[in-house]
Motif scaffolding. Structure first.
Motif, mmCIF file in Angstrom:
data_model
loop_
_atom_site.group_PDB
_atom_site.id
_atom_site.type_symbol
_atom_site.label_atom_id
_atom_site.label_comp_id
_atom_site.label_asym_id
_atom_site.label_seq_id
_atom_site.Cartn_x
_atom_site.Cartn_y
_atom_site.Cartn_z
ATOM 1 N N SER A 49 37.999 -52.595 36.871
ATOM 2 C CA SER A 49 39.175 -52.974 37.670
ATOM 3 C C SER A 49 40.106 -51.797 37.901
ATOM 4 N N ILE A 50 40.216 -50.902 36.921
ATOM 5 C CA ILE A 50 41.119 -49.762 37.072
ATOM 6 C C ILE A 50 40.638 -48.785 38.141
ATOM 7 N N CYS A 51 39.374 -48.900 38.548
ATOM 8 C CA CYS A 51 38.820 -47.994 39.565
ATOM 9 C C CYS A 51 38.891 -48.578 40.977
ATOM 10 N N ASP A 52 39.446 -49.772 41.119
ATOM 11 C CA ASP A 52 39.485 -50.425 42.436
ATOM 12 C C ASP A 52 40.223 -49.601 43.479
ATOM 13 N N ALA A 53 41.267 -48.907 43.084
ATOM 14 C CA ALA A 53 42.061 -48.127 44.036
ATOM 15 C C ALA A 53 41.515 -46.712 44.231
ATOM 16 N N SER A 54 40.526 -46.348 43.459
ATOM 17 C CA SER A 54 39.974 -44.988 43.530
ATOM 18 C C SER A 54 39.136 -44.805 44.795
ATOM 19 N N PRO A 55 39.240 -43.642 45.446
ATOM 20 C CA PRO A 55 38.431 -43.403 46.646
ATOM 21 C C PRO A 55 36.937 -43.270 46.325
ATOM 22 N N ASP A 56 36.598 -42.781 45.130
ATOM 23 C CA ASP A 56 35.199 -42.670 44.730
ATOM 24 C C ASP A 56 35.013 -43.458 43.434
ATOM 25 N N LYS A 57 34.594 -44.700 43.577
ATOM 26 C CA LYS A 57 34.482 -45.597 42.432
ATOM 27 C C LYS A 57 33.406 -45.153 41.452
ATOM 28 N N LYS A 58 32.365 -44.536 41.954
ATOM 29 C CA LYS A 58 31.289 -44.085 41.071
ATOM 30 C C LYS A 58 31.805 -43.021 40.107
ATOM 31 N N ILE A 59 32.532 -42.029 40.619
ATOM 32 C CA ILE A 59 33.078 -40.970 39.770
ATOM 33 C C ILE A 59 34.094 -41.546 38.791
ATOM 34 N N CYS A 60 34.937 -42.442 39.258
ATOM 35 C CA CYS A 60 35.928 -43.085 38.396
ATOM 36 C C CYS A 60 35.229 -43.841 37.268
#
Length: 155
Positions: A49-60
């Motif tokens: 859930s913390i990666c939802d706003a990230s542009p690259d979810k895989k890296i996050c």
């Protein structure tokens, strides 16, 4: 005129085949579609859930796993007799419900000798992960496997 009537009747009889409808088998179509999908390539990678706003979810996602692992490794009292600078490969599996598991831990003989409990330490490092959202392929949740390299450096 009779010839024309016979030709027209003959043509009408022969043209009936053009009006036959082919029955479409949905199971056949689904099977063909499933064969054509590359299941190793997903539309959306697993994420937290913390990666939802990230542009690259895989890296996050991978960074979050590495950070979690580093936190837990720093808490361990690991004693070694030689310097170790190597990479351990974790084969990670996330099923379509978002359940996380480590399928395999590949490490060198040096690491196995210096840190014999590393396998169990790595497996227990991820016990308290937050909820994982599984990978998405064509709108469906799917299971995924990937390798996560972990650098072990004793310096």
């Amino acid at each position: 005129m009779k010839r024309l009537a016979v030709i027209v009747c003959f043509a009408m009889l022969m043209s009936c085949n053009y009006f036959d409808k082919k029955k479409i088998d949905t199971k056949e179509i689904l099977d063909e579609e499933l064969k054509s999908i590359n299941w190793n390539d997903v539309d959306e990678y697993p994420t937290f859930s913390i990666c939802d706003a990230s542009p690259d979810k895989k890296i996050c996602f991978e960074d979050f796993l590495r950070n979690k692992l580093n936190e837990n490794l720093l808490k361990q009292n690991i004693v070694i007799t030689e310097d170790v600078n190597d990479t351990v490969i974790l084969k990670i599996h996330i099923d379509k419900e978002g359940n996380f598991s480590i399928k395999d831990v590949k490490s060198s003989d040096v690491i196995k000798t210096q840190i014999p409990k590393l396998d169990s330490i790595l497996r227990h490092s991820f016990d308290s992960l937050p909820q994982i959202h599984p990978a998405i392929k064509r709108g469906q949740q799917v299971a995924t496997e990937f390798n996560l390299p972990v650098i072990v450096n004793s310096n």
